[in-house]
Scaffold this active site. Structure first.
Site, mmCIF file in Angstrom:
data_model
loop_
_atom_site.group_PDB
_atom_site.id
_atom_site.type_symbol
_atom_site.label_atom_id
_atom_site.label_comp_id
_atom_site.label_asym_id
_atom_site.label_seq_id
_atom_site.Cartn_x
_atom_site.Cartn_y
_atom_site.Cartn_z
ATOM 1 N N MET A 1 3.504 8.971 -28.796
ATOM 2 C CA MET A 1 3.606 8.100 -30.402
ATOM 3 C C MET A 1 2.270 8.526 -31.315
ATOM 4 O O MET A 1 2.125 7.839 -32.011
ATOM 5 C CB MET A 1 3.532 6.445 -29.945
ATOM 6 C CG MET A 1 4.504 6.137 -29.111
ATOM 7 S SD MET A 1 5.343 4.248 -29.187
ATOM 8 C CE MET A 1 3.382 3.748 -28.712
ATOM 9 N N ALA B 1 -1.516 9.524 -32.411
ATOM 10 C CA ALA B 1 -2.941 8.971 -32.452
ATOM 11 C C ALA B 1 -3.535 9.760 -31.327
ATOM 12 O O ALA B 1 -3.999 9.028 -30.275
ATOM 13 C CB ALA B 1 -3.027 7.738 -32.283
ATOM 14 N N HIS C 1 -5.377 11.669 -28.115
ATOM 15 C CA HIS C 1 -6.772 11.641 -27.337
ATOM 16 C C HIS C 1 -6.787 12.515 -26.494
ATOM 17 O O HIS C 1 -5.734 13.394 -26.036
ATOM 18 C CB HIS C 1 -7.001 10.021 -27.004
ATOM 19 C CG HIS C 1 -6.175 9.431 -26.216
ATOM 20 N ND1 HIS C 1 -5.872 9.887 -24.956
ATOM 21 C CD2 HIS C 1 -5.562 8.139 -26.365
ATOM 22 C CE1 HIS C 1 -4.926 9.042 -24.541
ATOM 23 N NE2 HIS C 1 -4.420 7.962 -25.504
ATOM 24 N N HIS D 1 -3.536 12.506 -23.987
ATOM 25 C CA HIS D 1 -2.673 13.244 -24.302
ATOM 26 C C HIS D 1 -2.788 14.748 -24.287
ATOM 27 O O HIS D 1 -1.781 15.625 -24.035
ATOM 28 C CB HIS D 1 -2.382 13.031 -25.783
ATOM 29 C CG HIS D 1 -1.877 11.705 -26.174
ATOM 30 N ND1 HIS D 1 -2.784 10.803 -26.903
ATOM 31 C CD2 HIS D 1 -0.844 10.748 -26.011
ATOM 32 C CE1 HIS D 1 -2.234 9.559 -27.057
ATOM 33 N NE2 HIS D 1 -1.217 9.561 -26.434
ATOM 34 N N GLN E 1 11.214 0.036 -29.406
ATOM 35 C CA GLN E 1 10.256 -0.391 -27.979
ATOM 36 C C GLN E 1 9.044 -1.418 -28.538
ATOM 37 O O GLN E 1 8.368 -1.660 -27.686
ATOM 38 C CB GLN E 1 9.855 0.812 -27.546
ATOM 39 C CG GLN E 1 8.572 1.553 -27.888
ATOM 40 C CD GLN E 1 8.378 2.647 -27.142
ATOM 41 O OE1 GLN E 1 9.077 3.724 -27.058
ATOM 42 N NE2 GLN E 1 7.127 2.919 -26.760
ATOM 43 N N GLY F 1 2.266 10.483 -18.554
ATOM 44 C CA GLY F 1 0.982 10.060 -17.741
ATOM 45 C C GLY F 1 1.166 8.754 -17.038
ATOM 46 O O GLY F 1 1.853 7.738 -17.171
ATOM 47 N N GLN G 1 6.472 2.948 -17.050
ATOM 48 C CA GLN G 1 7.375 3.871 -17.809
ATOM 49 C C GLN G 1 7.584 5.079 -16.727
ATOM 50 O O GLN G 1 8.813 5.525 -16.925
ATOM 51 C CB GLN G 1 6.467 4.257 -18.922
ATOM 52 C CG GLN G 1 7.098 5.606 -19.562
ATOM 53 C CD GLN G 1 6.172 5.720 -20.811
ATOM 54 O OE1 GLN G 1 6.349 4.990 -21.824
ATOM 55 N NE2 GLN G 1 5.572 6.654 -21.106
ATOM 56 N N LEU H 1 -8.149 5.855 -21.271
ATOM 57 C CA LEU H 1 -7.800 6.277 -22.796
ATOM 58 C C LEU H 1 -6.486 5.752 -23.199
ATOM 59 O O LEU H 1 -5.582 5.843 -22.549
ATOM 60 C CB LEU H 1 -8.011 7.695 -22.795
ATOM 61 C CG LEU H 1 -9.270 8.405 -22.847
ATOM 62 C CD1 LEU H 1 -9.226 10.041 -23.054
ATOM 63 C CD2 LEU H 1 -10.440 7.920 -23.617
ATOM 64 N N SER I 1 -4.367 4.970 -27.407
ATOM 65 C CA SER I 1 -4.480 4.872 -28.872
ATOM 66 C C SER I 1 -5.019 3.652 -29.298
ATOM 67 O O SER I 1 -5.496 3.430 -30.376
ATOM 68 C CB SER I 1 -3.076 5.203 -29.408
ATOM 69 O OG SER I 1 -2.628 6.451 -28.914
HETATM 70 P P1 AMP Z 1 1.855 6.938 -25.696
HETATM 71 O O1 AMP Z 1 1.453 8.048 -27.027
HETATM 72 O O2 AMP Z 1 0.584 6.111 -25.710
HETATM 73 O O3 AMP Z 1 3.052 6.689 -25.840
HETATM 74 O O4 AMP Z 1 1.624 8.158 -24.784
HETATM 75 C C1 AMP Z 1 1.991 9.366 -24.684
HETATM 76 C C2 AMP Z 1 1.820 9.619 -23.170
HETATM 77 O O5 AMP Z 1 0.785 9.900 -23.076
HETATM 78 C C3 AMP Z 1 2.741 8.862 -21.974
HETATM 79 O O6 AMP Z 1 3.115 9.330 -21.262
HETATM 80 C C4 AMP Z 1 1.301 8.162 -21.524
HETATM 81 O O7 AMP Z 1 1.346 7.575 -20.269
HETATM 82 C C5 AMP Z 1 0.294 9.356 -21.791
HETATM 83 N N1 AMP Z 1 -1.068 8.853 -21.641
HETATM 84 C C6 AMP Z 1 -1.627 8.066 -22.710
HETATM 85 N N2 AMP Z 1 -2.951 7.659 -22.234
HETATM 86 C C7 AMP Z 1 -3.119 8.419 -21.248
HETATM 87 C C8 AMP Z 1 -4.319 8.671 -20.638
HETATM 88 N N3 AMP Z 1 -5.433 7.828 -20.603
HETATM 89 N N4 AMP Z 1 -4.207 9.366 -19.246
HETATM 90 C C9 AMP Z 1 -2.858 9.978 -19.045
HETATM 91 N N5 AMP Z 1 -1.938 9.823 -19.765
HETATM 92 C C10 AMP Z 1 -1.913 9.232 -20.843
#
Ligand code: AMP
Length: 300
Positions: A49, A51, A53, A56, A80, A167, A173, A204, A206
Site C-alpha cells: 500500500m 509509504a 520502508h 517493504h 479493506q 511479510g 494476512q 516497521l 507505514s
Molecule cells: P502494507 O504496505 O503495509 O500493506 O505491506 C505490504 C507488505 O509488506 C505486506 O506483505 C506486509 O506484511 C509487508 N510488511 C510490512 N511491514 C513489514 C515489516 N516490518 N517486516 C516485514 N514485512 C513487512
C-alpha cells in the site's frame, strides 16, 4: 539515483500486461542469444500500500533474488478499510516510493487508481475469508480480510505472477492468502519474509509515521512483550502470555486489543494443551494508531 534503473510507473491494466509481455519476450530473446536454456521468465509480485520502508524493501530484495521480472504494486485498497478507519489519512508517498524502488532496481511499479481497480465502484463479487477472517484483525476490522483477499485475487489475475512475496508482520494476512490459494487454486507460490524491526524492536510499519516520539517509545512494549514471551515459551502458552502481558500492560499509552497464541496450522487460539510450533499475536492502539506484531513460539 541511478536513472537507468528508474522503474516504469504504470497505471492501467492493459499497459502493465503489455509491458510485462514485452519484458518476458526480451528476456527470452536475450537468453536464446546466449544459448541459455530455462523456462519462461519468472514474474514476482510484491503487493503493497506504499509509504515504503525498509520492511517493504526487504520483500523487494527477496523478489529480485527469486524472479526475473519484479512488479511492486502500490495501491491503498479502499475495500479493506472500514468506516471510520484511516483510509483518508493513510500515508501516500508515491514519489519517494518510486525513488526507493529505483535504488532497488525494480523495473515495474503498478500504481493504479481506485477507478482502475474498481471501475464500477466497489467490486460486487468478493472473496470471503471464512471463519478465520472474523478473528483478531477481522474482529476489530469487519470486512477487512474480504477486502484484502479480493484485491490480492485481482492483483494475481492482473499481474499473473509466478511468485508473490508477503511479510510475516501480517501473519493473519499470510495465513488467509495461503488458504485462498489452496481453496481457489490460484497459481503463484507464496514467499514469506521475516518481520523487519527498527532498533529497539518496533516492527516497521507505514503507520509508525503517525506516532509521536513518546508513543513510538511506548509502542516498543509490544515487541518487548513478544520477546519476553518467546524467551519463556518452553514453560507453556500461559506462562508466555503472562510474560507478554507483564511488559505490555505496564505501558499506559498502549491500549491492548488482543494478545493470543494460535496454532499456525489452523490460526485458532490454543493454550497449554498445545505442543510444538505456535505463534503469538498482538494488536494495540497507541493514540489513534493501530499496531500489530507477532512472534513464533516453540511450546513444550
Ligand atoms: P502494507 O504496505 O503495509 O500493506 O505491506 C505490504 C507488505 O509488506 C505486506 O506483505 C506486509 O506484511 C509487508 N510488511 C510490512 N511491514 C513489514 C515489516 N516490518 N517486516 C516485514 N514485512 C513487512
Amino acid at each position: 539515483m541511478n536513472v537507468l534503473t528508474k522503474p516504469e510507473v504504470i497505471g492501467t491494466i492493459e499497459e502493465l500486461r503489455s509491458r510485462l509481455a514485452d519484458a518476458q519476450k526480451r528476456i527470452e530473446c536475450e537468453r536464446a542469444e546466449r544459448g541459455e536454456a530455462g523456462g519462461p521468465p519468472r514474474i514476482v509480485l510484491v503487493p503493497t500500500m506504499g509509504a515504503l520502508h525498509a520492511g517493504h524493501l526487504t520483500l523487494v530484495r527477496r523478489a529480485r533474488s527469486i524472479g526475473d521480472i519484479v512488479v511492486v504494486s502500490i495501491f491503498v485498497n479502499p475495500l479493506q478499510f472500514g468506516v471510520g478507519e484511516d483510509l483518508g489519512s493513510y500515508p501516500r508517498t508515491l514519489e519517494a516510493d518510486v525513488a526507493a524502488l529505483a535504488e532497488e532496481g525494480v523495473p515495474f511499479v503498478f500504481a493504479p487508481t481506485s477507478q482502475v481497480i474498481y471501475p464500477d465502484g466497489a467490486a460486487s463479487t468478493r472473496v470471503t475469508a471464512g471463519a478465520v477472517g472474523s478473528l483478531f484483525e477481522g474482529a476489530a476490522r469487519p470486512g477487512h480480510f474480504d477486502g484484502m483477499l479480493t484485491v490480492v485475487a485481482k492483483l494475481f489475475n492482473i499481474v499473473g505472477p509466478d511468485v508473490a512475496v508477503f511479510g510475516q508482520k501480517d501473519a493473519q494476512q499470510v495465513f488467509l492468502v495461503e488458504r485462498m490459494l489452496a481453496d481457489l487454486n490460484f497459481r503463484p507460490a507464496i514467499e514469506v519474509v521475516p518481520i523487519v524491526r527498527e532498533d529497539g524492536g518496533l516492527a516497521l510499519s507505514s503507520r509508525n509515521l503517525a506516532l509521536e516520539p513518546v508513543q513510538r517509545a511506548a509502542a516498543r512494549a509490544l515487541s518487548a512483550g513478544l520477546e519476553a514471551a518467546a524467551s519463556v515459551a518452553a514453560q507453556g502458552a500461559q506462562v508466555a502470555l503472562q510474560a507478554a502481558h507483564a511488559r505490555i500492560d505496564a505501558q499506559p499509552l498502549v491500549k491492548l486489543d488482543y494478545l493470543v497464541v494460535v496454532d499456525p496450522q489452523t490460526f485458532l487460539p490454543v493454550g497449554d494443551e498445545h505442543h510444538g510450533p505456535a505463534r503469538m499475536l498482538v494488536a494495540a492502539l497507541v493514540g489513534h494508531t493501530r499496531l500489530i506484531d507477532n512472534v513464533a513460539l516453540d511450546l513444550p
